[in-house]
Design an enzyme around this catalytic site. Structure first.
Site, mmCIF file in Angstrom:
data_model
loop_
_atom_site.group_PDB
_atom_site.id
_atom_site.type_symbol
_atom_site.label_atom_id
_atom_site.label_comp_id
_atom_site.label_asym_id
_atom_site.label_seq_id
_atom_site.Cartn_x
_atom_site.Cartn_y
_atom_site.Cartn_z
ATOM 1 N N LYS A 149 0.852 -1.203 0.077
ATOM 2 C CA LYS A 149 0.001 0.105 -0.006
ATOM 3 C C LYS A 149 0.918 1.306 -0.065
ATOM 4 O O LYS A 149 1.902 1.156 0.549
ATOM 5 C CB LYS A 149 -0.860 0.069 1.411
ATOM 6 N N LYS A 175 0.965 -9.491 -3.207
ATOM 7 C CA LYS A 175 -0.262 -9.469 -3.962
ATOM 8 C C LYS A 175 -0.387 -8.102 -4.418
ATOM 9 O O LYS A 175 -0.464 -7.095 -3.856
ATOM 10 C CB LYS A 175 -1.559 -9.853 -2.891
ATOM 11 N N ASP A 177 -2.803 -5.113 -5.994
ATOM 12 C CA ASP A 177 -4.176 -4.710 -5.306
ATOM 13 C C ASP A 177 -5.172 -4.846 -6.900
ATOM 14 O O ASP A 177 -4.797 -4.948 -7.601
ATOM 15 C CB ASP A 177 -4.496 -3.209 -4.721
ATOM 16 N N GLU A 178 -6.631 -4.989 -6.347
ATOM 17 C CA GLU A 178 -7.635 -5.077 -7.169
ATOM 18 C C GLU A 178 -7.448 -4.026 -8.355
ATOM 19 O O GLU A 178 -8.050 -4.395 -9.503
ATOM 20 C CB GLU A 178 -8.935 -5.229 -6.594
ATOM 21 N N HIS A 267 -9.829 -12.373 -7.013
ATOM 22 C CA HIS A 267 -10.211 -11.378 -6.126
ATOM 23 C C HIS A 267 -11.636 -11.079 -6.528
ATOM 24 O O HIS A 267 -12.201 -11.106 -7.660
ATOM 25 C CB HIS A 267 -9.416 -10.017 -6.366
ATOM 26 N N LYS A 307 -12.447 -4.645 8.139
ATOM 27 C CA LYS A 307 -13.248 -3.356 7.865
ATOM 28 C C LYS A 307 -14.233 -3.532 6.745
ATOM 29 O O LYS A 307 -15.035 -2.478 6.369
ATOM 30 C CB LYS A 307 -12.166 -2.481 7.392
HETATM 31 C C1 CAP Z 1 -7.101 -5.204 1.970
HETATM 32 C C2 CAP Z 1 -7.671 -5.056 0.175
HETATM 33 C C3 CAP Z 1 -8.400 -6.241 -0.391
HETATM 34 C C4 CAP Z 1 -9.704 -6.367 0.517
HETATM 35 C C5 CAP Z 1 -10.875 -6.876 -0.361
HETATM 36 C C6 CAP Z 1 -8.264 -3.696 -0.144
HETATM 37 O O1 CAP Z 1 -6.324 -4.300 2.079
HETATM 38 O O2 CAP Z 1 -6.261 -4.915 -0.547
HETATM 39 O O3 CAP Z 1 -8.844 -5.774 -1.571
HETATM 40 O O4 CAP Z 1 -9.477 -7.285 1.546
HETATM 41 O O5 CAP Z 1 -12.173 -7.208 0.192
HETATM 42 O O6 CAP Z 1 -8.028 -3.090 -0.940
HETATM 43 O O7 CAP Z 1 -8.975 -3.134 0.797
HETATM 44 P P1 CAP Z 1 -6.024 -4.092 3.684
HETATM 45 P P2 CAP Z 1 -12.444 -8.800 0.383
HETATM 46 O O8 CAP Z 1 -5.328 -5.396 4.173
HETATM 47 O O9 CAP Z 1 -5.143 -2.812 3.741
HETATM 48 O O10 CAP Z 1 -7.117 -3.847 4.090
HETATM 49 O O11 CAP Z 1 -11.304 -9.438 0.963
HETATM 50 O O12 CAP Z 1 -13.466 -8.765 1.692
HETATM 51 O O13 CAP Z 1 -13.074 -9.422 -0.575
HETATM 52 MG MG MG Z 2 -7.062 -4.655 -2.199
#
Ligand code: CAP
Ligand code: MG
Length: 428
Positions: A149, A175, A177-178, A267, A307
């Site tokens: 991040k 990983k 991010d999306e 994801h 969260k």
């Molecule tokens: C988590 C995350 C993931 C979420 C997706 C984000 O980051 O990278 O995409 O977990 O939600 O962008 O929020 P943090 P889910 O570890 O900084 O929170 O796993 O519920 O699909």
């Molecule tokens: Mg993410």
């Protein structure tokens, strides 16, 4: 045929029929049976008026709403309605037009019983949990992943520097991010090439296997090329935003990944647009089951304590439909019977607002056959990503061995700093 022709309370579905469990809430003035008939009609072969082309043969293909329990309705579908092996066609049928029907105030597709011939028509995961563990040489404990991040904005150089710290600190998987794909400041090929070089360095220094969930999300042909690049550069995983790319792309990428020997990390970005409302949309169970059938090796399931909205009964039900081979009907959690006929397991991924202080909760809820992803919970560590990664590993060790985190933190400074910073707070 009128809508109530699609209701038959005497119907007992055969093992070969697909059964869908819906939450059906009619608008004022429409009975539940009328509404359920509309859902069965519109999702199989009926419409709003009689048609002269209907025949007894075609009528045999009609779905039947057969079991009513409050607003919960089970609808049975003859298998011939479906094109085996096509997930888009299944969703276009039982998760298609019906959500827009004026006669319904709410409608949610809660779960599915997938008949044997339909289960057989999909490949399932290529690697499965065992294969993912083999790649990383991690036998028992949860696998750790971290998204560097800020999720988008770092240059390739900054990304790779953070990656090194994360890996040598003790996290198994980097990983993407999306929404990190190939932006001007961090182009895909450069990122993968430089990250995998750094991975090799981190492996040498730690003596542990390290890998990278590379987000290949893009229009299909570009995804195919990116997966080929990952394989050529020595990567073991690709990551796909399966809902924004769609079932058709995922099925095609499952074949590409098979040919390239790559594992698929799914994801689920976008899911909460239709899974969050408990009365309307499609449940995450249906998404997870569809993804396991198409053949993803890992998929996000939520955290309960993090969260993002992820209720306990949903998260544990997701873990069960992903890891078990057979499940009896579980009315409490609205899970219909499952028989995955020996398909490989998909590894549940717990992610979203996690940090070292929450690791014991996640293990208590989901066990150890999981992946834990912490982005902010590693990069936000007061001493930096390497210490953040170390703190996650220490929290995991303590939780696996039943040692209270405070106790273990006494002589593990990275964990101590994480607990001083976040404690056991549950982010919202
Ligand atoms: C988590 C995350 C993931 C979420 C997706 C984000 O980051 O990278 O995409 O977990 O939600 O962008 O929020 P943090 P889910 O570890 O900084 O929170 O796993 O519920 O699909
Ligand atoms: Mg993410």
């Amino acid at each position: 045929m009128s809508y109530t022709d699609f209701v038959d309370k005497s119907h007992t579905p055969s093992n070969d029929e697909l059964v869908a469990l819906f939450y059906v809430e009619p608008v004022e003035g429409i009975s539940l049976e009328e509404a359920a008939g509309r859902v069965a009609s519109e999702s199989s072969n009926g419409t709003w008026t009689e048609v002269v082309t209907m025949s007894d043969r075609i009528r045999k293909l009609s779905a039947k709403a057969y079991e009513f329990n409050g607003f919960w309705v089970k609808i049975a579908y003859p298998l011939e309605l479906f094109e085996l092996g096509s997930m888009p066609q299944v969703w276009s049928s039982i998760a298609g037009n019906i959500f827009g029907m004026k006669a319904l105030k709410n409608l949610r597709l809660e779960d599915i019983y997938w008949p044997p011939d339909m289960v057989r028509s999909f490949p399932g995961p290529g690697k499965g949990i065992k294969g993912v563990r083999e790649i990383l040489k991690v036998e028992k404990r949860p696998i750790l992943a971290t998204v560097p991040k800020p999720k988008v904005g770092m240059t390739t150089e900054e990304h790779v520097k953070a990656a090194y710290e994360i890996w040598v600190g003790g996290v198994d998987l980097l990983k993407d991010d999306e929404n990190l794909t190939s932006q001007s400041f961090n182009r895909f090929e450069e990122r993968v090439k430089e990250s995998l070089k750094m991975r090799d360095k981190a492996e040498k220094e730690t003596g542990e296997r390290k890998s990278y969930l590379v987000n290949v999300t893009a229009p299909f042909y570009e995804m195919k090329e990116r997966a080929e690049m990952v394989a050529d550069l020595g990567g073991e995983f690709i990551m796909i935003d399966i809902l924004t790319t769609g079932w058709s792309s995922l099925q095609a990428m499952r074949e590409v990944a098979e040919d390239l020997g790559l594992a698929i990390h799914a994801h689920r970005a976008f899911h909460a647009a239709f899974t969050r409302n408990r009365k309307h949309g499609v449940s995450m169970k249906v998404v997870a089951e569809s993804a396991r059938l198409v053949g993803v090796d890992t998929i996000h399931v939520g955290t309960v304590v993090g969260k993002l909205v992820s209720p306990l009964e949903e998260v544990t039900a997701l873990a069960d439909v992903l890891r078990k081979d057979k499940i009896d009907e579980d009315w409490e959690r609205k899970v219909l019977p499952k028989n995955w006929m020996g398909k490989k397991q998909t590894l549940p991924v717990s992610s979203g607002g996690l940090h070292p202080g929450l690791v014991p909760d996640v293990l208590r809820i989901l066990g150890t056959e999981i992946m834990i992803q912490a982005g902010g919970g590693v990069l936000g560590h007061p001493k930096g990503p390497r210490e953040g990664a170390a703190a996650m590993r220490q929290a995991l060790y303590a939780a696996m061995n039943g040692i209270p985190l405070e106790e273990y933190a006494k002589d593990h400074k990275e964990l101590r700093a994480a607990l001083e910073h976040w404690g056991y707070m549950k982010p919202v």
